[in-house]
Scaffold this active site. Structure first.
Site, PDB file in Angstrom:
ATOM      1  N   PRO A   1      54.849 130.156  49.229  1.00 47.43           N
ATOM      2  CA  PRO A   1      54.119 131.429  49.308  1.00 47.43           C
ATOM      3  C   PRO A   1      54.200 132.202  47.986  1.00 47.43           C
ATOM      4  O   PRO A   1      55.269 132.327  47.408  1.00 47.43           O
ATOM      5  CB  PRO A   1      54.842 132.186  50.426  1.00 47.43           C
ATOM      6  CG  PRO A   1      55.645 131.159  51.155  1.00 47.43           C
ATOM      7  CD  PRO A   1      55.957 130.080  50.168  1.00 47.43           C
ATOM      8  N   GLU A   2      53.050 132.672  47.530  1.00 45.62           N
ATOM      9  CA  GLU A   2      52.981 133.468  46.309  1.00 45.62           C
ATOM     10  C   GLU A   2      52.506 134.874  46.679  1.00 45.62           C
ATOM     11  O   GLU A   2      52.423 135.196  47.870  1.00 45.62           O
ATOM     12  CB  GLU A   2      52.018 132.793  45.306  1.00 45.62           C
ATOM     13  CG  GLU A   2      52.414 131.339  45.003  1.00 45.62           C
ATOM     14  CD  GLU A   2      51.466 130.649  44.016  1.00 45.62           C
ATOM     15  OE1 GLU A   2      50.825 131.341  43.203  1.00 45.62           O
ATOM     16  OE2 GLU A   2      51.363 129.415  44.072  1.00 45.62           O
TER      17      GLU A   2
END
Ligand SMILES: [Zn+2]
Length: 267
Positions: free
Chosen positions: A2-3
């Protein structure tokens, strides 16, 4: 992993728990808690005052000054269950809320974690600028690139310089800016830096609009998948034609990270 857009999407869905009270915390994997500045019990009976984001971290403010931070690592998920249900695999932390809902922290690979904090001070002291803030601009970035021989891609992943960008959005931003990932950072011309700043902001905003990229694990706080995977132009598209020139996309490992680019469109 996840960014920024994925964590922002979870943050948006978790606005629904703001104002709710934490009735119980179950810590099933104590080693998943990375900081014990507070004991879990002190949070009980307190209202959640805010859920926000800094870089790839989720921040939980509790009333009367108690804090928690969560990081999703490689494969972490944070999501609501409508009521007490049989635990899924790899759920390490369970919050019970006064509505009967539960918030689950699930992380199969356990690179993420939860911090129980008295304040946020030290945790974010060395973290770089938020790329969607006004402060992140050509005049912020240009001096940081000057004389640097490191690949621009490697620099974009440096959380002390810019927070929240990971492998997917770095590759996508560099494609949109027309820049090769392995270009030495110091070789970028002023017009290229301007294009890069614009591309980073655009690609992150699109990622948020599409509610994140789901390649494998990502889901929001209500277990919904993102859609930005349908808009990726180079990431994970090795040997597929470039959307602009039809040349096959190349994958190359740069400083240990797999990078995707168009050998024609990116200079
Ligand atoms: Zn191309």
């Amino acid at each position: 992993m996840p960014e920024l857009p994925e964590v922002e999407t979870i943050k948006e869905t978790l606005q629904d728990i703001v104002g709710l009270t934490l009735d119980d915390i179950k810590i099933l994997k104590p080693e998943y808690v990375r900081s014990w500045q507070n004991q879990p019990d002190v949070y009980l009976g307190r209202r959640i005052a805010a859920v926000s984001r800094r870089g790839k971290y989720l921040l939980f403010d509790f009333e009367r000054g108690l804090y928690m931070v969560a990081h999703l690592g490689m494969s972490g998920r944070i999501y609501l269950e409508p009521r007490e249900t049989a635990l899924e695999k790899h759920v390490h932390i369970v919050f019970s809320l006064n509505t009967g809902q539960q918030l689950w922290f699930q992380d199969a690979r356990r690179f993420g974690g939860l911090w129980l904090l008295k304040d946020y001070g030290e945790m974010f002291a060395t973290m770089g600028v938020e790329p969607l803030s006004r402060r992140f601009s050509t005049s912020y970035l240009a001096p940081l690139l000057e004389n640097r021989r490191v690949a621009i891609k490697t620099l974009l992943l440096n959380q002390r310089m810019i927070s929240g960008i990971g492998n997917i959005y770095a590759d996508e931003a560099l494609y949109r800016a027309g820049l090769r990932p392995e270009r030495p950072a110091g070789s970028l011309q002023p017009a290229e830096i301007r294009r890069l700043v614009r591309a980073i902001k655009q690609v992150l905003r699109s990622g948020i609009e599409q509610r994140g990229t789901t390649l494998r694990d990502f889901q929001d706080g209500y277990k919904q998948k993102g859609e930005f995977q349908d808009y990726l132009k180079v990431y994970g598209r090795e040997n597929e034609p470039c959307p602009a020139c039809r040349q096959p996309i190349v994958r190359q490992v740069i400083n240990g990270r797999s990078s995707h680019f168009c050998p024609i469109c990116q200079k």
